[in-house]
Design an enzyme around this catalytic site. Structure first.
Site, short mmCIF file in Angstrom:
data_model
loop_
_atom_site.label_atom_id
_atom_site.label_comp_id
_atom_site.label_asym_id
_atom_site.label_seq_id
_atom_site.Cartn_x
_atom_site.Cartn_y
_atom_site.Cartn_z
N GLU A 10 26.75 15.12 39.88
CA GLU A 10 26.03 16.03 40.78
C GLU A 10 26.60 17.44 40.64
O GLU A 10 27.60 17.66 39.93
CB GLU A 10 26.16 15.51 42.22
N HIS B 213 21.10 7.47 43.25
CA HIS B 213 21.94 6.54 44.01
C HIS B 213 21.32 6.21 45.37
O HIS B 213 20.49 6.96 45.91
CB HIS B 213 23.34 7.13 44.21
#
Length: 351
Positions: free
Chosen positions: A202, A90
């Site tokens: 994550e 990201h």
């Protein structure tokens, strides 16, 4: 995949005098277990930099220069056992900025489900330009994203359609100003489908920036994004006082990689996180040249993209080839000359 190791025999030293006792060096440690999948950078290497040799357990990379100079073996895999994946971390999130100054910022509830910074959105714009000018956008069959705000914003910004206008009946991928983005709405037209998947999140637990919102909230912000594979509306995976270990994260990453081979798409973009990428990719390339290993598993920068080929060497997937052709249509005699020679030799030997 199982690795067989030699059993070492331990010889008794009971009959050997103390002064003349000899010691035997310990056996070498077993090689690290190779995953059932293999991962390689997607590019054409210069001649004699590295070649690959085939093993039934995995795609193995040769690091021996002498072997390469002597014409080391090349590898060969059926095309339908391979997928091309485009891995993206990201863009910059607000937690990245504050966490770089003070690690304790990652513990702050202020950065719950952190959104992109304005610099992050500039990174998105530049990666978007790259995937369009390179023609990559036309090859991608599906985009898979972690269901956190910063990864979804990155996915729709890079791979989504152009600016949305409400003159069409199609839902937008992103509504205007979603996640305080100060961005206009993004269209869902003329772009690959985008699918949210929990497996590529994550590190789970403790850090509020890694806790997601409810899917109901996301549906309002990203109406055309596909959340159908997420079972729980609320975040049932994140725990405030338990942090997922690196080993658990890597195991989840391997489960995700295996899951990719249950899908029909061949070119897949994946928008995920630094920790997920680093610990998952560290499982690959241990038998490769160090340069290739580094290409695979070094840390990703914000909004970095790496294209890889992933090989299913243990029949995880079940897809058949769409390009193979059986031949012998119409049927007729087709005995190859080398087979005829072998049969003739066998006949002469037996007579």
């Amino acid at each position: 995949m199982k690795h067989q190791t030699k059993k070492c025999e331990i010889q008794s030293a009971a009959n050997i005098g103390a002064r003349h006792m000899t010691t035997h060096p310990p056996p070498p440690p077993p090689p690290p277990l190779a995953p059932p999948l293999s991962l390689l950078p997607l590019f054409s290497p210069p001649p004699q930099i590295f070649r690959f040799r085939f093993s039934f357990s995995s795609l193995r990379c040769s690091s021996s220069l002498s072997e390469m100079d002597n014409g080391g073996n090349s590898s060969l895999f059926p095309l339908h056992r391979c997928k091309t994946i485009h891995l993206v971390r990201h863009a910059q999130g607000i937690h990245n900025v504050e966490g770089d100054k003070n690690y304790k910022a990652y513990m702050s509830p202020e950065y719950f489900d952190a959104q992109l910074t304005q610099l992050g959105w500039q990174q998105v714009d530049n990666l978007r330009k790259h995937v369009h000018t390179s023609g990559l956008i036309k090859k991608i069959d599906v985009v898979i994203t972690s269901p956190l705000l910063r990864t979804i914003q990155t996915a729709v910004g890079v791979f989504g359609g152009e600016g949305y206008t409400d003159t069409t009946d199609d839902l937008p991928l992103m509504v205007a100003n979603a996640g305080n983005s100060d961005r206009g709405a993004i269209s869902s037209l003329d772009c690959p489908p985008i699918l949210a998947v929990e497996l590529c999140r994550e590190h789970l637990g403790v850090h509020p920036c890694d806790k997601r919102r409810s899917i109901s909230e996301y549906r309002c912000l990203f109406p055309a994004l596909d959340f159908s594979l997420i079972e729980s509306d609320e975040d049932s995976l994140w725990e405030a006082d338990v942090r997922e270990t690196k080993e658990e994260l890597a195991a989840r990453g391997m489960k995700f990689m295996n899951w990719l081979f249950t899908r029909k798409e061949r070119d897949i973009a994946i928008v995920t996180h630094s920790g997920f990428l680093f610990h998952t990719l560290a499982k690959f390339g241990n038998d490769c040249h160090p340069f290739v290993k580094k290409e695979i598993s070094s840390h990703f920068a914000n909004c970095e993209l790496r294209s890889m080929v992933i090989v299913d060497s243990s029949m995880i997937g079940s897809d058949s080839s769409s390009t193979n052709y059986p031949g012998k249509i119409p049927s007729g005699p087709d005995l190859p000359s080398d087979v005829a020679d072998e049969k003739n030799q066998e006949k002469d030997t037996s007579s």
